[in-house]
Enzyme design. Structure first.
Site, mmCIF file in Angstrom:
data_model
loop_
_atom_site.group_PDB
_atom_site.id
_atom_site.type_symbol
_atom_site.label_atom_id
_atom_site.label_comp_id
_atom_site.label_asym_id
_atom_site.label_seq_id
_atom_site.Cartn_x
_atom_site.Cartn_y
_atom_site.Cartn_z
ATOM 1 C CG ASP A 12 -1.739 1.164 1.300
ATOM 2 O OD1 ASP A 12 -1.430 2.228 0.507
ATOM 3 O OD2 ASP A 12 -2.802 1.173 2.117
ATOM 4 C CG HIS A 25 -5.393 12.532 10.289
ATOM 5 N ND1 HIS A 25 -5.782 14.012 9.601
ATOM 6 C CD2 HIS A 25 -4.294 12.464 9.780
ATOM 7 C CE1 HIS A 25 -4.519 14.487 9.190
ATOM 8 N NE2 HIS A 25 -3.722 13.470 9.343
ATOM 9 C CG ASP A 67 0.860 16.472 10.939
ATOM 10 O OD1 ASP A 67 1.406 15.365 11.172
ATOM 11 O OD2 ASP A 67 0.080 16.142 9.737
ATOM 12 C CG HIS A 118 -1.507 15.529 6.675
ATOM 13 N ND1 HIS A 118 -0.106 14.819 7.039
ATOM 14 C CD2 HIS A 118 -1.620 15.274 5.360
ATOM 15 C CE1 HIS A 118 0.287 14.367 5.862
ATOM 16 N NE2 HIS A 118 -0.355 14.324 4.835
ATOM 17 C CG ASP A 155 3.452 15.459 8.366
ATOM 18 O OD1 ASP A 155 3.195 16.702 8.915
ATOM 19 O OD2 ASP A 155 2.603 14.591 8.290
ATOM 20 C CE1 TYR A 180 4.060 9.484 8.396
ATOM 21 C CE2 TYR A 180 3.588 11.555 7.572
ATOM 22 C CZ TYR A 180 3.204 10.550 8.448
ATOM 23 O OH TYR A 180 2.098 10.712 9.095
HETATM 24 C C1 X5A Z 1 -0.642 11.640 10.866
HETATM 25 C C2 X5A Z 1 -0.401 12.052 9.389
HETATM 26 C C3 X5A Z 1 -1.187 11.570 7.067
HETATM 27 C C4 X5A Z 1 -1.959 10.683 6.426
HETATM 28 C C5 X5A Z 1 -1.695 10.997 4.806
HETATM 29 C C6 X5A Z 1 -2.826 9.979 3.703
HETATM 30 N N1 X5A Z 1 -1.367 11.438 8.509
HETATM 31 N N2 X5A Z 1 -2.369 10.093 2.496
HETATM 32 O O1 X5A Z 1 0.512 12.713 9.147
HETATM 33 ZN ZN ZN Z 2 0.549 14.689 9.005
#
Ligand code: X5A
Ligand code: ZN
Length: 676
Positions: free
Chosen positions: A20, A135, A172, A174, A265, A305
């Site tokens: 994945d 999330h 973060d 996101h 990230d 990441y």
């Molecule tokens: C915690 C976090 C990111 C999910 C990305 C999905 N989640 N494309 O950084």
């Molecule tokens: Zn994130």
């Protein structure tokens, strides 16, 4: 010990069991690499090490539904096929037989951290966890997140300690929509998130991630979204967001606890974020947050990441929590137009709820179609060859940058004092170096010749001590210092201090003179010193490097001046030394002086020399010693709206200076009210 580090090795057990490409980046090495780097830098050893415990069913139930909890518990017994099928029910999630245990530990780690901070066992801390949490929703896993660690910690702090105001800062890259949903109608939790948005074209593609989502019902104004509409945001953009959006709100809100959804990230090299902020930026963000809530900052890992970027950024965060000075920010401090447009939007959307934004007016909103993407990095498709090459390039660039960063040594002494009459009554924090030394006689004599006021015995002795202290700072033996000066010679000593520093290798000296201290008459206006006077009623920019601002009469006015003027100027100037002179009749309260010193340390990499008038109280010297030693400044007291005159002065100065000092800008285009 000051800083807790909460961790458990079991959290490395969960991993992806099938192909994945979206989920494979959330891997166990995120924790092992980070921890290894913390050990290698000697940082883990300086923290209070806590083994994470599992959160209980009841604790998880503070946020999640019983049915969802039961379902998550059952994942422990599923086979790979079943796990994969269940994963498919959610957006960007994978399950492993150990996921439930890991997620219970991740939530438990946050609870332990909050307990350690709120019982006073430590000042602050970091929970190194996976899976991440922001999330996750009441009855849904999402975006690698199973339980909402930060939201659970916030509910726990409210319930167990009766906290009435909690700030959540989500840096973060996101949008933590899970946290937003959980607290959207709750005015006791202020949720701030910046995130890659690209006008809704970036995951999780939600309309409610935009700046006009401000919360619901009584919670209106307590959700603050700062969407980034382009990739490539860097240090200047992040600092502008903190100075012009988050911090004004945060001071007005006056939190009792700060929780950080600390995802990395948003740092350079990360494949998800594609942003450019360098690791030391996170030290700056952390230090700026530490002036809030008496320094009670609990950071919990979310995303991140790029293993190299992640571990360096975590190290910077921990160093800041421990109280070490931050390395200076790299790069030019000019925010991008797209970032300024986002900042302008969120300030306008929040203006109905926060006086700091009402008073400064909101400029007309530019339509987003006017922004050009010329010369801007464009997003890359994950998994593609270009993407891999870009990641490798980022790693190399990062290494070069870090090598440079770490060749600047940390001074062995954090703070030194050279006081005279003040010493006796002063209770100094432990391990402050009391300096008796003086600069060599002939050298002091040579400098003293510049001013008649320095000929006198006492002034001469003081000058010798100040020069000695400065020498320690410039030679990287000492990070910061305090020296007493005496009224008739204070301005002369300050003048010599500037010249001396510039002659001894300082590139840029920022001088913040509060009270009756005149600008040295023939000081060259050559860009090597930036002079800010804070006193009386005058607001004037005699040049780009010689600025006078009035002393605001209220806490709100004071904060506005610091956040909207002093710090943006300091970040734009990037001084390698700050001289903070509190002259006769400076008019600052002790807590205001402490906050000013604490905040000025951040852009100055900890190099602040405070020159305090001898007539000052020992309390003032004591509180300055504390903050320059790396402790948290005391609370300013109740927030009190700035006066219209103060705001007018601020807008006037911004209008005059923002074309030269770009960190002052709060809108995509110059030409808002008050400019020109
Ligand atoms: C915690 C976090 C990111 C999910 C990305 C999905 N989640 N494309 O950084
Ligand atoms: Zn994130």
């Amino acid at each position: 010990m000051k800083t807790a580090l909460v961790y458990h090795e079991d959290m490395t057990a969960a991993r992806l069991l099938w192909e994945d490409p979206e989920c494979e980046i959330e891997c166990p090495e995120r924790l092992t690499t980070t921890l290894g780097r913390l050990q290698q830098r000697g940082l883990q050893q300086r923290c209070l090490w806590m083994a994470a415990r599992e959160a209980s069913e009841a604790e998880l139930g503070l946020v999640h539904s019983p049915e969802y909890l039961a379902l998550m518990r059952r994942t422990q017994a599923l086979d790979t096929g079943e796990l994969q099928a269940l994963s498919g029910q959610y957006d960007a999630v994978y399950f492993h037989p150990s996921t439930f245990h890991c997620a219970c530990l991740a939530a438990g780690a946050g609870l332990q951290l909050v307990d350690a901070v709120l019982t006073g066992a430590v000042h602050n801390g970091l929970a190194l966890v996976r899976p991440p949490g922001h999330h996750s929703q009441r009855a849904a896993a999402n975006g690698f997140c199973v339980f909402n660690n930060v939201a659970i910690a916030a509910k726990h702090a409210q319930q167990k300690y009766g906290l009435r105001r909690i700030l959540i800062v989500d840096w973060d890259v996101h949008h933590g929509q899970g946290i937003q949903y959980i607290f959207e109608d709750d005015p006791s939790v202020l949720y701030f998130s910046w995130h890659r948005y690209e006008h809704g074209r970036f995951w999780p593609y939600l309309r409610e991630s935009d700046a006009d989502a401000v919360g619901q019902g009584r919670g209106r104004g307590f959700t603050v979204n700062l969407p980034w509409n382009q990739v490539g945001m860097g240090n200047a953009d992040y600092m502008a967001a903190f100075l012009h959006v988050l911090l004004p709100l945060a001071f007005e809100f006056d939190p009792e606890l700060v929780l950080v959804s600390a995802g990395f990230d948003s740092a350079i090299g990360d494949p998800e974020g594609q942003m450019l902020a360098t690791p030391e930026c996170f030290a700056h963000l952390t230090q700026l947050l530490q002036v809030l809530a008496g320094g009670r900052v609990c950071a919990m890992l979310e995303g991140g990441y790029h293993l190299e970027s992640l571990s360096e950024s975590v190290c910077m965060t921990v160093q800041a929590l421990l109280g070490d000075p931050a390395p200076p920010l790299s790069g030019t401090m000019v925010p991008q137009r797209s970032a300024l447009e986002s900042i302008q939007h969120v300030r306008a959307a929040q203006a109905p709820y926060w006086t700091s934004f009402q008073q400064q007016g909101s400029s007309p909103i530019l339509s987003s179609s006017t922004c050009s993407s010329e010369g801007r990095p464009s997003p890359l498709l994950p998994g593609g060859p270009e993407f891999k090459a870009a990641a490798a390039q980022a790693t190399a660039a990062l290494r070069a940058l870090l090598d440079k960063l770490y060749c600047r040594p940390m001074p062995p002494v954090r703070m030194a004092v050279a006081l005279t009459e003040l010493d006796a009554a002063l209770v100094l924090p432990p391990d402050v170096l009391c300096q008796d030394g003086s600069a060599p006689q002939e050298e002091t004599q040579a400098w003293a010749r510049l001013h008649k006021a320095l000929a006198k015995d006492k002034a001469f002795t003081t000058l010798g001590k100040v020069l000695y202290l400065l020498d320690g700072i410039l030679n990287e033996q000492v990070s910061s210092g305090i020296a007493a000066t005496l009224a008739p010679a204070a301005a002369a000593i300050l003048d010599v201090a500037i010249r001396y520093s510039l002659s001894r290798g300082a590139q840029r000296v920022l001088c913040v003179a509060v009270g009756q201290l005149d600008h040295p008459l023939d000081l060259a206006d050559d860009g090597r010193n930036l002079w800010l006077t804070i006193r009386g009623k005058e607001a004037a920019a005699l040049s780009m490097f010689h600025i006078s601002m009035p002393l605001p009469g209220t806490t709100g006015g004071f904060l506005n001046f610091i956040l909207a003027l002093v710090l943006p100027l300091a970040y734009g100037f990037q001084p390698d030394l700050v001289l903070l002179a509190l002259g006769p009749a400076h008019g600052l309260q002790d807590s205001q002086a402490a906050l000013l010193a604490a905040l000025l340390q951040v852009p100055a990499g900890g190099r602040v020399l405070a020159l305090v008038d001898e007539e000052s109280t020992p309390q003032l010297a004591g509180v300055l010693a504390q903050v320059l030693q790396g402790e948290e400044p005391p609370n300013l007291g109740p927030f009190c709206v700035a006066s219209p005159e103060d705001m007018q002065a601020l807008m006037h100065l911004r209008g005059q200076l923002e074309s030269q000092w770009k960190m002052l800008q709060v809108a995509g285009e110059t030409g808002g009210p008050g400019s020109g």
